[in-house]
Design an enzyme around this catalytic site. Structure first.
Site, short mmCIF file in Angstrom:
data_model
loop_
_atom_site.label_atom_id
_atom_site.label_comp_id
_atom_site.label_asym_id
_atom_site.label_seq_id
_atom_site.Cartn_x
_atom_site.Cartn_y
_atom_site.Cartn_z
CG ASP A 68 -0.34 -0.09 2.54
OD1 ASP A 68 0.90 -0.17 2.61
OD2 ASP A 68 -1.08 -0.10 3.54
CE LYS A 115 3.43 -5.81 4.12
NZ LYS A 115 2.98 -4.71 5.02
CD GLU A 118 8.15 0.02 7.70
OE1 GLU A 118 8.30 1.15 7.18
OE2 GLU A 118 7.16 -0.71 7.45
#
Length: 278
Positions: free
Chosen positions: A44, A112, A181
């Protein structure tokens, strides 16, 4: 033959690092696939890297389905993972509906989603429905308004412990892999050694089982943004600008198109077609 989640998990078992890149269209997906990347993420992140938004929040399920389908048409071998966009998995029903579209219409092989233990019922339900799920911990872009700014996550003892617990919970719920992340390298290493499933790092140090990069960062397509965790393996922005400048000049001086770029017809046929016309 297209790779499967089993292929990706076996790479971890063999100690083989896993390279992953974002892709948003058929042309770049085909190039990445031909180069041998085993896994492509239709992120995204297309919101702020392709569609011109300032974040991932405005990206819709329709956007994700369209771009996932393009990537699926371009890549023949890579496993294709599609992001579930903002609030598309807020409930079990919406999660199942979004995953159905991404896989049936978009051609994804996995999805995801972001979040820890609160997401485990969603992960478990999707896996029960036959949907491979990749988790995402650390800095989660869909929660940008909650975080306030981009920052490394898990630096305190309590936050680090919670992230380890989240990772273990996602694995137990059935996630086949996990993105980490903006996580301290030592914490990412600790999580990686505790999980049977692969970890894919982005700004999480060298000890994850694999790495993912946003392709526009990796290729140097943007001058306005260079995150610390990204390494530019090319600088394509100045090359593209130079090519466009040369094209404009060639059109301006009428050196393009030349004869070799044009086709011709029989002059008599042309005269016959034009006969009697003003």
């Amino acid at each position: 033959m297209r790779k499967t989640i089993t292929d990706i998990q076996q790479m971890k078992s063999r100690g083989e690092p896993i390279a992953m890149l974002t892709a948003y269209d058929a042309v770049t997906a085909a190039l990445f696939d031909a180069a041998g990347v085993p896994m492509l993420l239709v992120g995204d992140s297309l919101g702020d890297n392709v569609l011109g938004f300032g974040s991932t929040i405005p990206v819709t399920i329709d956007d994700m389905v369209r771009h996932t389908a393009a990537v699926a048409r371009g890549a023949q071998s890579a496993l294709i993972v599609a992001d579930m966009p903002f609030l598309s998995y807020a409930t079990l029903d919406t999660a199942v509906a979004a995953a159905r579209r991404l896989m049936q219409e978009g051609g994804a092989q996995a999805v995801k989603l972001e979040g820890g233990q609160t997401m485990t019922p969603i992960v478990r339900r999707l896996v029960e429905c036959g949907v491979p799920v990749m988790g995402h911990l650390g800095y989660t872009p869909q929660s940008a308004h909650v975080f306030g700014k981009v920052r490394v996550q898990g630096k305190s003892a309590a936050a680090a412990r919670r992230m380890v617990e989240d990772a273990l919970a996602l694995e137990e719920a059935g996630a086949f892999a996990l993105v980490l992340e903006l996580v301290p390298a030592q914490l990412a290493a600790a999580i990686t050694t505790r999980l049977r499933i692969p970890t894919i790092g982005i700004g999480a140090g060298p000890h994850c089982d694999g790495q993912v990069q946003v392709s526009t960062d990796m290729l140097g397509l943007r001058d306005d943004f260079k995150p610390r965790h990204a390494r530019r393996f090319a600088e394509l922005a100045p090359i593209i600008r130079a090519a466009v400048t040369a094209y404009i000049a060639a059109v301006g001086e009428r050196s393009f198109p030349a004869d070799e770029h044009s086709s011709r017809m029989d002059e008599a046929t042309l005269q016959e077609a034009l006969e009697g016309l003003s």
